[in-house]
Design a protein around this motif. Structure first.
Motif, PDB file in Angstrom:
ATOM      1  N   GLY B 231       0.796  -1.222   0.000  1.00 34.31           N
ATOM      2  CA  GLY B 231       0.000   0.000   0.000  1.00 34.31           C
ATOM      3  C   GLY B 231       0.828   1.271   0.000  1.00 34.31           C
ATOM      4  O   GLY B 231       0.369   2.307  -0.491  1.00 34.31           O
ATOM      5  N   PHE B 232       2.044   1.215   0.503  1.00 27.64           N
ATOM      6  CA  PHE B 232       2.878   2.425   0.512  1.00 27.64           C
ATOM      7  C   PHE B 232       3.283   2.786  -0.920  1.00 27.64           C
ATOM      8  O   PHE B 232       2.981   3.868  -1.405  1.00 27.64           O
ATOM      9  CB  PHE B 232       4.115   2.217   1.401  1.00 27.64           C
ATOM     10  CG  PHE B 232       4.844   3.517   1.682  1.00 27.64           C
ATOM     11  CD1 PHE B 232       4.518   4.291   2.787  1.00 27.64           C
ATOM     12  CD2 PHE B 232       5.843   3.974   0.834  1.00 27.64           C
ATOM     13  CE1 PHE B 232       5.161   5.501   3.035  1.00 27.64           C
ATOM     14  CE2 PHE B 232       6.489   5.173   1.065  1.00 27.64           C
ATOM     15  CZ  PHE B 232       6.157   5.941   2.180  1.00 27.64           C
ATOM     16  N   SER B 233       3.921   1.850  -1.597  1.00 31.03           N
ATOM     17  CA  SER B 233       4.382   2.121  -2.967  1.00 31.03           C
ATOM     18  C   SER B 233       3.203   2.355  -3.905  1.00 31.03           C
ATOM     19  O   SER B 233       3.286   3.186  -4.806  1.00 31.03           O
ATOM     20  CB  SER B 233       5.187   0.939  -3.502  1.00 31.03           C
ATOM     21  OG  SER B 233       6.220   0.637  -2.624  1.00 31.03           O
ATOM     22  N   ASN B 235       0.377   3.677  -3.179  1.00 27.13           N
ATOM     23  CA  ASN B 235      -0.113   5.036  -2.957  1.00 27.13           C
ATOM     24  C   ASN B 235       0.802   6.062  -3.624  1.00 27.13           C
ATOM     25  O   ASN B 235       0.335   7.033  -4.212  1.00 27.13           O
ATOM     26  CB  ASN B 235      -0.199   5.304  -1.450  1.00 27.13           C
ATOM     27  CG  ASN B 235      -0.885   6.616  -1.147  1.00 27.13           C
ATOM     28  OD1 ASN B 235      -0.232   7.649  -1.115  1.00 27.13           O
ATOM     29  ND2 ASN B 235      -2.184   6.597  -0.955  1.00 27.13           N
ATOM     30  N   ILE B 236       2.122   5.824  -3.554  1.00 26.40           N
ATOM     31  CA  ILE B 236       3.067   6.742  -4.202  1.00 26.40           C
ATOM     32  C   ILE B 236       2.790   6.763  -5.710  1.00 26.40           C
ATOM     33  O   ILE B 236       2.740   7.827  -6.341  1.00 26.40           O
ATOM     34  CB  ILE B 236       4.533   6.318  -3.937  1.00 26.40           C
ATOM     35  CG1 ILE B 236       4.846   6.296  -2.434  1.00 26.40           C
ATOM     36  CG2 ILE B 236       5.514   7.224  -4.694  1.00 26.40           C
ATOM     37  CD1 ILE B 236       4.751   7.598  -1.720  1.00 26.40           C
ATOM     38  N   LEU B 237       2.586   5.575  -6.286  1.00 29.73           N
ATOM     39  CA  LEU B 237       2.305   5.510  -7.720  1.00 29.73           C
ATOM     40  C   LEU B 237       1.027   6.279  -8.058  1.00 29.73           C
ATOM     41  O   LEU B 237       1.019   7.143  -8.939  1.00 29.73           O
ATOM     42  CB  LEU B 237       2.195   4.044  -8.158  1.00 29.73           C
ATOM     43  CG  LEU B 237       2.083   3.806  -9.668  1.00 29.73           C
ATOM     44  CD1 LEU B 237       2.695   2.448 -10.055  1.00 29.73           C
ATOM     45  CD2 LEU B 237       0.656   3.841 -10.182  1.00 29.73           C
TER      46      LEU B 237
END
Lengths: 340, 340
Positions: B231-233, B235-237
Motif C-alpha cells: 500500500g505504501f508504494s 499510494n506513491i504511484l
C-alpha cells in the motif's frame, strides 16, 4: 577545472560521448579527461572533424568496458581496466574534479562506493535527480540506490538533499519533506514514523527546514524542494512520472493528429509544447548526482546523446564548484545516530 | 439489486449523494437504501424536485456521521449510529447487495473489516483502483490500505486483483505484474524477492498469469493488467499519477492561454482534451473497490459529485453481479502460506 568522462559508457558510446565532451569543453570552459579505447575515441574525434586530440582534452587508454550484464558488485574485481573503473580511480587520486558516466547505474554506484569511497560517516550514497514540479523543481533523494533503508539513512539523505538544493540549485532554506502516504504523523510504515521523529528534531534544532510528511501529489505540485524517501518508493515516483509523461505525450499526439484542424492547432502551440516536453526530457535535464561520495560523480542517462553529456558536464562543474562535499564533511556529526 | 448508499459521507453530502442516488437508480436499474439523517435526505430530495421518497428508494435513519477527524479504528465503538456504520451492518446482514460511501477512507476500511468482515482466509482487504494506462487500464492493488505488507499479503493481492480484472473488467487471463524497481529477480527489497518466488510458483501451477517484476514506467505504459504492490508504494504511484496529471494540466493551460492564436488552437482540440481529462477525472473513473471483504464495498472519492456517485453505483452493481466474492472463497486455499 577538469572533468573525467567515461567515453565507453552508455548506449551511444563512444561517438555521442565524445561529441558531448567537445561541446562541454566549449560550453563550460572545462578540460576533459576521456577514459576508454584510444583508437575508438580518435575515430570518434575524426567523425567530429578533429584529426588530432584538441587542446584541453586528454585520453587515458583502457582496454575493457563495463557491460550492462556485468554484476555491479563484482565487475571491478574481475575487470581491472574498464573505462569506468579507471575513471573512478583517477577521480579518487585527485587527477580531476568530477566524473561523468552514462554507463550502468548499478556499476557506477558500486564503483563510486568501492573505489572513490563515501564521505566518512555517510552510511550510503544516494541518487538524487532533480525533478520538475508545477512551477519549479525538487531534489528527489533517494531514487533507487538503496531499496532498503533505515531511519538513519533517510535522515542523512535529508541533509544531503538539503545541501544539494542549497549549494547546487541555489535555494535558500530548502523545504525538506518526507515522502509519505498522508500528512498525519501516524501515516506510513515504521521507517517513516521513526524518520519523522529524527527529522523533526533536526528541524527544531535549526539544522534543516523540515516541513513534515508530504504526499506524492503535493510534492509534484511543488510543496517542497527536497523529497526524502527510500530508494524503492523514490524509484516508483520517478518512473511513474516518466510513465505518465509518455502516456500524456501519446494522448496529446493522438489528439493533435486527428484531422487537419487539430494539426493546425498543433502548429500554433508547438513552441509551448516543445518547452513543456523539454522539461521532461532526460537529455535536457542533465544527469543524476550521486551524493555522499567523496568526489562528484554524475550519472548521465544511459541513452544520453551529445547534448545530454554536455548538460551533465555542466552539472558536474556546478557540483564540483558548489562546495557541497566540504559542507557535508563539516556537518556529518549532525547526521549520525551512533559514532562509526 | 439493492445498493446501500452512505448519504452523509463525503464533502458534498447529502445533496450530491442523494442526486447521485437518483441518477444511479435510473441509470443502473437498482434500488437504493440511503443511510443518514432522514430530514436532511428529504430536504435534498425536495431540492431535486421530489416531494416524497421515490419508488425504489428507502431511508434508514441514523443520527451520527463519521467525521474526517474521527479515529478510524475507534469511531464505530464510540459512535454506534453513524450512516456509515449502520450501512455496513445492513450490508453484513444481507439487507442489500453492495455499499457505496464517499466518507473517510480509513474509517470505511476499518468498518468494512470490523463490521462486514473479510472473506475467511484473506489476511488483509486491499484497495484496488482501476488506473488509466497508455491505451487501456490496470488494477492497482494495494493503493494504501496496507502500508506494511508480508509476501503472503502480496500473493493474496495478486489473486484478488487478477479475479477483479477477470470478473469485473472482463479481461481474459489478466497479466499480473509485481511492481519493482527493475525487471531482474535480484531487484527490490526482501518483500519483493520473496513475493516473486510465491507468484512465480502460482504462475507455474497455472493459477495466475504472472509476468514477473514490472517497473512503474512499464506498468503505466500498459505492460500488465494487475499491478501488485504494498500500500505504501501503490499510494506513491497513484498520487504521483494524480500529481503529474495536474502538473500537465497546468502546463497545457499556460500553453493554450498564451495568446489569441493559442486560444484558437485550444478551441480546435477541446473535444480531444476533454476526453483525455475525463480519463484522469476521479468523478468519471468511479470508486475504488475494497477487495477481500465478504460483501462488495465501494469507496467513492471524498469530493464526489452526483455523477461520481452514479458511476460508483454502477461499479457496485457490477462487482455484486460479477461473482468475484464466490470466486475468492473457492480459491482461498491457494492463497495461504499457513492454515488459519
Amino acid at each position: 577545472m577538469k572533468i573525467i568522462i567515461d567515453a565507453m559508457g552508455g548506449d551511444n558510446a563512444p561517438l555521442e560521448i565524445v561529441k558531448g565532451a567537445l561541446l562541454g569543453m566549449e560550453h563550460w570552459g572545462v578540460e576533459v579527461l576521456l577514459t576508454g579505447d584510444t583508437e575508438a575515441i580518435l575515430r570518434a574525434l575524426r567523425d567530429c572533424g578533429h584529426d588530432t586530440i584538441p587542446r584541453g582534452m586528454e585520453i587515458v587508454h583502457t582496454t575493457e568496458t563495463v557491460e550492462m550484464c556485468d554484476d555491479p558488485s563484482k565487475v571491478f574485481r574481475h575487470k581491472k581496466d574498464t573505462s569506468m573503473g579507471v575513471g573512478l580511480t583517477l577521480l579518487r587520486d585527485g587527477k580531476a574534479d568530477a566524473l561523468v558516466s552514462a554507463g550502468s547505474t548499478g556499476a557506477l554506484l558500486a564503483g563510486a562506493t568501492l573505489i572513490t569511497k563515501r564521505i566518512r560517516g555517510i552510511r550510503r550514497a544516494a541518487m538524487a535527480p532533480v525533478i520538475p514540479t508545477t512551477g519549479g523543481k525538487a531534489v528527489l533523494i533517494d531514487c533507487g540506490a538503496n531499496a532498503e533503508c533505515t531511519p538513519e539513512y533517510l535522515m542523512q539523505f535529508a541533509y544531503l538533499g538539503s545541501f544539494y538544493a542549497g549549494r547546487v540549485l541555489g535555494l535558500e532554506r530548502p523545504r525538506v519533506g518526507l515522502l509519505n502516504i498522508g500528512a498525519e504523523d501516524s501515516k506510513g510504515t515504521d521507517l517513516q514514523k521513526q524518520t519523522l521523529a529524527l527529522l523533526r528534531k533536526a528541524g527544531e534544532e535549526g539544522h534543516l527546514n523540515f516541513i513534515g510528511n508530504i504526499e506524492a501529489k503535493e510534492a509534484i505540485k511543488g510543496g517542497c524542494d527536497v523529497i526524502v524517501t527510500d530508494g524503492f518508493s523514490g524509484n516508483i515516483l520517478l518512473k511513474t512520472m516518466e510513465g505518465v509523461g509518455s502516456f500524456a505525450g501519446h494522448a496529446l499526439g493522438d489528439i493533435f493528429r486527428k484531422n487537419l484542424l487539430t494539426k493546425l492547432a498543433a502548429a500554433m502551440v508547438m513552441p509551448g509544447l516543445r518547452a513543456f516536453k523539454a522539461q521532461l526530457d532526460p537529455n535536457k535535464v542533465g544527469g543524476t548526482a550521486f551524493i555522499g561520495i567523496s568526489r562528484p560523480v554524475i550519472k548521465a542517462h544511459g541513452s544520453s546523446n551529445a547534448e545530454a553529456i554536455d548538460n551533465a558536464i555542466g552539472q558536474a562543474r556546478q557540483v564540483a564548484e558548489s562546495g557541497i562535499i566540504g559542507q557535508i564533511q563539516e556537518n556529518v556529526h549532525l547526521m549520525q545516530l551512533q559514532a562509526e
